[in-house]
Design an enzyme around this catalytic site. Structure first.
Site, PDB file in Angstrom:
ATOM      1  N   ARG A  39      30.375  44.789  37.085  1.00 53.20           N
ATOM      2  CA  ARG A  39      31.416  43.958  36.470  1.00 53.20           C
ATOM      3  C   ARG A  39      30.873  42.862  35.562  1.00 53.20           C
ATOM      4  NH1 ARG A  39      36.066  43.225  41.155  1.00 53.20           N
ATOM      5  NH2 ARG A  39      36.378  45.446  41.565  1.00 53.20           N
ATOM      6  N   ASP A 147      47.690  33.562  42.181  1.00 47.84           N
ATOM      7  CA  ASP A 147      46.424  34.282  42.306  1.00 47.84           C
ATOM      8  C   ASP A 147      45.378  33.527  41.497  1.00 47.84           C
ATOM      9  OD1 ASP A 147      45.785  37.416  43.267  1.00 47.84           O
ATOM     10  OD2 ASP A 147      44.317  36.562  41.886  1.00 47.84           O
TER      11      ASP A 147
END
Length: 279
Positions: A39, A147
């Site tokens: 990532r 979030d």
């Protein structure tokens, strides 16, 4: 080594683990090395930096707030679906039915989806409760969805998903969705209930509550035990006296459990609030 991918030394992994823990409370295990490389390599390559060490140096010395957010977004995991762990929604329906019977029409109903990912959880809450109790349209009913990952918040706010998200849902549960060409959309009446906001659970919480229900499912598994205890303790203070906390099927409250009593499978109530109510 594949093009654009970088080797990750022990020192670099330790620096990355320390940074994501400090800024987001996320505890990375050794098993996450491959995920980190996969990532973060894309970001390191895009910034034209030579290594992960150089990337962490960049974040610490000259990176922007957006760079810092990209780092966190890359290392968060977002797995969710509509009606996940549906026994929670059965319990929530019964709870809200009791509240409707007890409260005057039009009073407040507040629910918080903490770690809402791409929005399936808060939208499920809204669709399920409006379907069961149409009178909630006349209530002051709101769902807060938060979030730490700003990318998933942006996707969630649009309320549009691939049609295959309906896989496994009954015809009754699938009925409220608006159909497009290969897509589904959340009905406007449900979208209007939900406010999506970025929030770091280990940072300040600007909202005041109280919440009649808090969903924090499959989020605490990324925290270590002290952080879990702190977050769950803060949840207890944000809950209405009769409110419920719903957590993930593989989670437990750990050090934060002293303030709660277990009332169902991964369903809890605040002991302090219940005691005050009884008094």
């Amino acid at each position: 080594m594949e093009q654009g991918e970088f080797s990750l030394s022990e020192r670099e992994f330790a620096r990355i683990k320390a940074r994501v823990y400090a800024v987001a409370g996320i505890s990375l295990s050794e098993a996450k090395r491959t995920l980190v490389v996969s990532r973060l390599s894309k970001i390191v390559r895009a910034l034209r930096l030579p290594s992960f060490d150089a990337y962490v140096d960049y974040l610490e010395r000259g990176g922007t707030a957006e760079d810092g957010q990209d780092f966190v977004n890359a290392l968060t995991t977002n797995l969710t679906r509509f009606y996940r762990e549906d026994h929670h929604f059965d319990h929530l329906r019964a709870h809200v039915g009791n509240l409707i019977a007890e409260r005057p029409r039009g009073t407040k109903l507040r629910i918080w989806s903490a770690g809402c990912s791409t929005g399936q959880e808060p939208y499920t809450i809204g669709m399920d409760l409006l379907g069961a109790f149409p009178e909630l349209k006349r209530w002051d009913f709101k769902i807060l969805a938060t979030d730490i990952d700003t990318a998933v918040i942006a996707k969630a706010a649009g309320g549009v998903y691939p049609e295959n998200e309906l896989s496994g849902l009954s015809a009754e549960r699938a009925r409220p969705f608006e159909r497009g060409e290969g897509t589904i959309r959340i009905p406007a009446a449900v979208r209007e209930l939900v406010s999506f906001k970025p929030l770091n659970l280990i940072g300040p919480w600007p909202m005041k509550g109280p919440f009649d229900a808090i969903f924090c499912r499959n989020v605490a598994i990324y925290f270590d035990k002290p952080t879990q205890g702190e977050v769950f303790g803060r949840f207890a203070k944000m809950m209405a006296p009769e409110g419920f906390l719903y957590i993930g099927h593989s989670e437990n409250l750990g050090a934060g459990g002293d303030g709660f009593r277990l009332v169902g499978k991964t369903i809890y109530q605040s002991r302090e609030k219940l005691n005050k109510r009884a008094a």
